[in-house]
Every structure is written in C-alpha cells, then in structure tokens.
Design a protein around this motif. Sequence first.
Motif, PDB file in Angstrom:
ATOM      1  N   SER A   7       0.830  -1.207   0.000  1.00  0.00           N
ATOM      2  CA  SER A   7       0.000   0.000   0.000  1.00  0.00           C
ATOM      3  C   SER A   7       0.864   1.257   0.000  1.00  0.00           C
ATOM      4  O   SER A   7       0.496   2.276  -0.608  1.00  0.00           O
ATOM      5  CB  SER A   7      -0.924   0.002   1.222  1.00  0.00           C
ATOM      6  N   ALA A   8       2.010   1.199   0.662  1.00  0.00           N
ATOM      7  CA  ALA A   8       2.914   2.345   0.666  1.00  0.00           C
ATOM      8  C   ALA A   8       3.427   2.633  -0.745  1.00  0.00           C
ATOM      9  O   ALA A   8       3.486   3.790  -1.187  1.00  0.00           O
ATOM     10  CB  ALA A   8       4.085   2.086   1.612  1.00  0.00           C
ATOM     11  N   VAL A   9       3.792   1.579  -1.464  1.00  0.00           N
ATOM     12  CA  VAL A   9       4.261   1.754  -2.845  1.00  0.00           C
ATOM     13  C   VAL A   9       3.144   2.325  -3.717  1.00  0.00           C
ATOM     14  O   VAL A   9       3.363   3.259  -4.513  1.00  0.00           O
ATOM     15  CB  VAL A   9       4.760   0.407  -3.408  1.00  0.00           C
ATOM     16  N   ILE A  60      -9.655   1.064  -3.074  1.00  0.00           N
ATOM     17  CA  ILE A  60      -9.404   2.500  -2.903  1.00  0.00           C
ATOM     18  C   ILE A  60      -8.377   3.006  -3.910  1.00  0.00           C
ATOM     19  O   ILE A  60      -8.543   4.082  -4.494  1.00  0.00           O
ATOM     20  CB  ILE A  60      -8.943   2.788  -1.464  1.00  0.00           C
ATOM     21  N   PHE A  61      -7.321   2.240  -4.131  1.00  0.00           N
ATOM     22  CA  PHE A  61      -6.304   2.688  -5.088  1.00  0.00           C
ATOM     23  C   PHE A  61      -6.850   2.677  -6.513  1.00  0.00           C
ATOM     24  O   PHE A  61      -6.498   3.541  -7.320  1.00  0.00           O
ATOM     25  CB  PHE A  61      -5.051   1.822  -4.984  1.00  0.00           C
ATOM     26  N   ARG A  77       0.254  11.539   1.588  1.00  0.00           N
ATOM     27  CA  ARG A  77       1.305  10.698   2.154  1.00  0.00           C
ATOM     28  C   ARG A  77       1.420  10.843   3.662  1.00  0.00           C
ATOM     29  O   ARG A  77       1.747   9.872   4.358  1.00  0.00           O
ATOM     30  CB  ARG A  77       2.644  11.005   1.486  1.00  0.00           C
ATOM     31  N   GLU A  78       1.191  12.018   4.187  1.00  0.00           N
ATOM     32  CA  GLU A  78       1.304  12.181   5.637  1.00  0.00           C
ATOM     33  C   GLU A  78       0.231  11.367   6.355  1.00  0.00           C
ATOM     34  O   GLU A  78       0.502  10.699   7.364  1.00  0.00           O
ATOM     35  CB  GLU A  78       1.197  13.642   6.042  1.00  0.00           C
ATOM     36  N   THR A  79      -0.999  11.436   5.838  1.00  0.00           N
ATOM     37  CA  THR A  79      -2.070  10.639   6.438  1.00  0.00           C
ATOM     38  C   THR A  79      -1.751   9.156   6.364  1.00  0.00           C
ATOM     39  O   THR A  79      -1.966   8.417   7.331  1.00  0.00           O
ATOM     40  CB  THR A  79      -3.406  10.918   5.725  1.00  0.00           C
ATOM     41  N   LEU A  87       2.783   5.833  -5.952  1.00  0.00           N
ATOM     42  CA  LEU A  87       2.561   5.772  -7.399  1.00  0.00           C
ATOM     43  C   LEU A  87       1.221   6.345  -7.833  1.00  0.00           C
ATOM     44  O   LEU A  87       1.118   6.938  -8.910  1.00  0.00           O
ATOM     45  CB  LEU A  87       2.660   4.320  -7.878  1.00  0.00           C
ATOM     46  N   VAL A  88       0.185   6.169  -7.000  1.00  0.00           N
ATOM     47  CA  VAL A  88      -1.177   6.463  -7.438  1.00  0.00           C
ATOM     48  C   VAL A  88      -1.744   7.737  -6.825  1.00  0.00           C
ATOM     49  O   VAL A  88      -2.390   8.530  -7.515  1.00  0.00           O
ATOM     50  CB  VAL A  88      -2.109   5.264  -7.114  1.00  0.00           C
TER      51      VAL A  88
END
Length: 723
Positions: A110-112, A343-344, A123-125, A116-117
């Motif tokens: 999910s971080a990757v 979600i992504f 990113r902070e959240t 990317l998306v």
Amino acid sequence: MLTLAPPRTAPCTDSGTSAPFAMGTRESGFYRHDLDGLRGVAIALVAVFHIWFGRVSGGVDVFLALSGFFFGGRLLRNALLPGASLAPGTEIIRLVRRLLPALVVVLAASAVLTILVQPETRRETFADESLASLGYYQNWELANTASNYLRAGEAVSPLQHIWSMSVQGQFYIAFLILILGWAFLFRKLLGRHLRTSLIVLLTALTIASFVYAIIAHNADQATAYYNSFARGWELLLGALVGAHVPHVKWPMWLRTVVAFIALAAILSCGAFINGVEEFPGPWALVPVGATMLFILSAANRMADPHVTSGRMPLPNRVLATKPFVFLGAMAYSLYLWHWPLLIFWLAYTGETRADLLTGAVILLVSGVLAWLTTKSVEDPLRYRAPAGKPAVTVPLRVRLRRPTIVLGSIVTLLGVALTATSFTWREHMTVQRANGKELSGLSSRDYPGARALVNQARVPKLPMRPTVLEAADDLPQSTIDKCISNFADPSLRKCSYGSVAATRTIALAGGSHAEHWITALDLLGQLKGFRVVTYLKMGCPLLAERLPRIPGSGEPYPQCFDWARAAMREIVADRPDYVFTTVTRPKDTQPGDVMPEEYMPIWQTFADNGLKVLGMRDTPWLVRDGEPFFPRDCLADGGGATTCGIDRSVVLGDVNPASDLPKRFPLMGLLDMSDALCRDEYCRAVEGNVLIYRDSHHLSATYVRSMTPELGRRIGAVTGWWP
C-alpha cells in the motif's frame, strides 16, 4: 482482522464431505470447521458490500464475535483448568506470528501504491495510519479523524479497514492480562469458585460495554464506531459463549431452525441495516447475536465429541465443507487486500464506485493475492511443530514450508523500512509546517490573492502559497488556540481577538465556516479598533433544528442543538454590537446555495433582543460526483488553477438566497464575498498566487488575509464605523 485460532489439523478431505466438528485446539482434533466456513462467508460479505454497495455488511461484527469466541473462549477455558500453565509470552508470540506478517506485506504494498497512485498530499495521512496500524491503534486514529472537522472530509484511507484489527489486538492483550492476572491472583483463594467469579466479572464487563456503546452511539456515533470500549461487548460475548458452549445441549430440530435463522440474519444484515450509522449501538446485536446462535446450534457436538458430523444442522455441515473452509483459511489476507485495492483503483481512475465487471476483477485479484499471502507468508511463519513432538499435527504442505530465517527477516525488514519511512515523511512535514509560518508575512505585491479579483492587482509569476503540503495547516488562529469546540466537546469556549480593550464588539458565532473569517476580522479589529469575541463549534452553525446533522457527512449531531441554544443565551446576555455569522448553506443535492428555514428562529431571536447581525453568505463547498473535492490534491496530481476549480453555477446561485432577510429583519446587514472568491463563471483553485482552499470547503488563512481590505470595506458600509 479475523479470528485467532490454534494450529490446524488435517483439512477437509473433499469438497462434498463435512470436516470433523471439534472445539478447542486443532492439535486435539477438537475444532469447529463450520466456524471457519462462517468466517469465509463473513469476509465475502464484507468485500462484496464494500466493492459494489458501499455499505457495511455486518461481517466485521461477525469477525469480532468469532475472535472473542476462539481466543477468549479458549483462554478462559484454559485458565480454569486445575494446574493450567499461565504463559502470556507464548500467547503474545502466537499473536505476533498470526497477525503481523500479512499485515506488514499489505502495508508495504500500500505504501508503494500510495507513492505511485495518490497525490503527495495524502502521504502524511498514510504515514500516520501506517504507524497506527503497526501499533494497533488505528481505530483511535480514525476516531480522531471522525471527530476532527479539519480532517473529516478527507478521501477514504486505503488503511481504514484496519481499525477492526486494532480493536481485536487491543482486546487480545487486555483479555490476556485480565484472565491470566485474575487466575494467578485468585485461583488458590477462590478454588472451585474461580470459574463463577470470572463469569460474573466478564458478564458485568459485557453489560457495561454494551451500555457504554449505546451511550457513545447516541452522543457521537461517528467516533463511537471505532471505539474499543464500545466494541468490547461483541468480543466479550463471544468469549462467554466459548466458555459455556461445551455444556449446552438441545434437540436437533431446534438446532436446525436456529442455524438457518442465524445464517439468514448474517447474510441479510447488510441489506436491511445501515451499519455505518447504526453500529455499534443496539442494532449490532443482529450480526453478533446471530453469530452466537450459529455457534450454539452445533453445541451438542462440542459437548459430546462422539456425535457424528452427519447429525449436525445442515447449515453447519455446508459451511464445514472444503470450499468454505478454504475461503475461511485465507479470510484474514482477503480482508487485508480487498479494501486498499478498491481505494487505489478508485483513486487512479477517478471513479466513485466499481461497476459489476471492475468489482469482480478487484475481488478476483484480492483473492489471488490473499491466497499467495496465506500460502507464502502466513502459513510458513505461523505454523511449527510443538517442541519435542514430530510435525504430524500440522498439514504436510505446512511442514514442507516451515518458518525460515530468510522469510522472517524479509518481513521484519519490510516492517522496519515502513516504520522508518513513515517517521521520515512526518519529519519532512514538520519542516514544511515550519516553513509555512512565514505565510502571514507574504508580500501583498507578490501574493495579492483576492486583490487580483477585486482590484485587478498585477500577479507576478511566482510559486503558489501555501503549497499543497502547507495548505492543510494554514489554519485560523482560533483553531490553533483551541477556541473552537470539537464534535465531542459540548462546552462554549469564548476567546477575544482584534483590539481586546476596545468598547465596540463583534461576536463571531457558529461553525468553522464562520470561524475562517477570524483571520481578517482579527486584523480589522486591530486596525479599526473593535474586539472580536468567538462562540464557535465545529460543524455547528447557529440553527434551531432539534436533530441536526454534520454538514457534508450527514452524520447525526444532536449535541449541536444544545450547544447552539447555550451560545444564543450567552450572546444575548453579552449584547455585542454586531453578531457575525453565516446565513446560507449549500444545497444538499442540487447546485447552488440556500438560506435554511432552521436559521429563521435564530434571526428572530436576535431581532427580539435588538441585536444587529452581519450575515455572511457561506463559502462555496467544492463537490464533484457527490464527494468532497480537494483542490490541493488535484494540484499535487498535476492539475492547474482552472482544472482544479469548479463552475460557479454549481456552488453558488445567481442571487444570494438570503437577500430578502433585511426586509424582514431590519437589524441584519448582509455580506457577500463571493466575487472575492470566484470569477463571473468559474471558481478557480488559485487566485493571485494564493491557494484559496485548505481542504474542500474551508478557506486557507492566507487567502482570507488577502480579503481583509475588501471585507473591511463591506463591514464599514454596513456598520458605518468607518468610511
């Protein structure tokens, strides 16, 4: 998120044959395979309702109840055995091996995908929620978001679903401490009465948690939804049933009827109950109670292991077949994967929901990833032969893939890397906030903001401020000073700004849309010699509606009515020279804005008490496809000032809907700053090098500061205090 269970015995032999029913540990061959199947059905319901219907199915509540049954019931029974070994370290290691590996893999993926998306602004959240997920306090992180109006409109997090895992993780540790501590302290003292004392204690805690859930649900349902104490009764009830179920016997016909009714209730719960609004209140009894009934429907087999599986109720036998048990075996990973993938995909495509074909693809990909995660990560790191025994109590496929140092090291390194990256990004954002402190001193020549619209000021080519990373923290001073009550705070907080020693006073009253004008009012007060006293509550404009809802989300907000009455009494008693508040709202489902009828009693009260009002037309709320739209996200994703804006006709009517109010209430003067926010046909995201919105409907403090001269001109025209 799913139930914790001891190591497995041999799986079902074929798809058409029921696996042996059992209870307790799988090493003993005494285990309920139908409950594995029920777990698989529940996760399928969760995924299907999430992907295609955008609703809560009640499957999570089934998981919570099963978690209490498996973990709590087993631990409770073991603690009650004479001479039982109390080894909390073993239980904790079991939990870590069961829960963390798959979670770390999904979080890393999910971080990757976030990088990317999703836009940089997310990113902070994600970093905050990654740490919360790894630390098993994600539910409290989301509860804070739900009660925080500054974050309430943010896009749905790809890690939102992990709240339930956090609740379970907290329950596991708390229950472990409670049961082992109680048994250790009172086993010798109470002797044969230890069981009774534990049952009484857990029953009292279950009732207390259920009562608390009802109270918390009525007070603030959005926050209560994630509250561990409000959810505790669901797990405790499972533990209590787990302790009693071996002693329950009832006739076959009754068990069959109960099994059918329970399964039907679980399958239909999501269709008839809106869990997002009703849970964890009394309606959560439906999925939880149905789960308990389904467990009890096969209680005879638990009480007498010689009863054949063929004599079990039909629903139990069906769920004990290989397909359902297989689905239940990978339910934990399937739950982890399906939500972030959905979600992504929505973030990447810009869609608001998945159609039938796309949803099926998401579900299929989730299933494949879940199977791979279960086979390659979960099982190898979860199962091992008991010390001193041959590895015959675990499946052959598992014995051939025992935990390895390499696999364990990879998962550990992923977790460390994810944690380090999250902390690094948070530090980066701290630096950004420090840089953002200079926003109050920006040159008006370089950053004219609203003056570019009102005075046609020249706009030099300079980078936008606040930047997309600074925007969320470009807040009014009253928020920083905690002078606005949050959703859960019923208190009336009064603070003074402007020229605090002045004799003339403006009362700034209402919700955050009245509050964001404090930046300009504070400056004007210092320049023109008046004091500003705040009466503010998040999401709560002055209104006379007895059952209000939170603007934008529609969540019930009963506390707002009580607060508004208290604020009105205080304002009337204080007798300011003017009351500054908003007089319009956006329409719920149609373009434009409206003056709600619920506001009329407020204006009448002010008129009856001879109080003058400065009625501000509300700020446009940016919405696309029925969802809040964040210009900062759009800009971070490569959009421009125009493409990240919105048509004026969508958010504002041609005429101020409050324009007739002064005819009925002569003491009211209207203020309309729409032309300082939008052009004739369009509301852009950026004007005069200044980002207008910090989220989807709150103005950035920097832009409000640029509107100070125009707001002063209009207030002066209404009040006559200055030319």
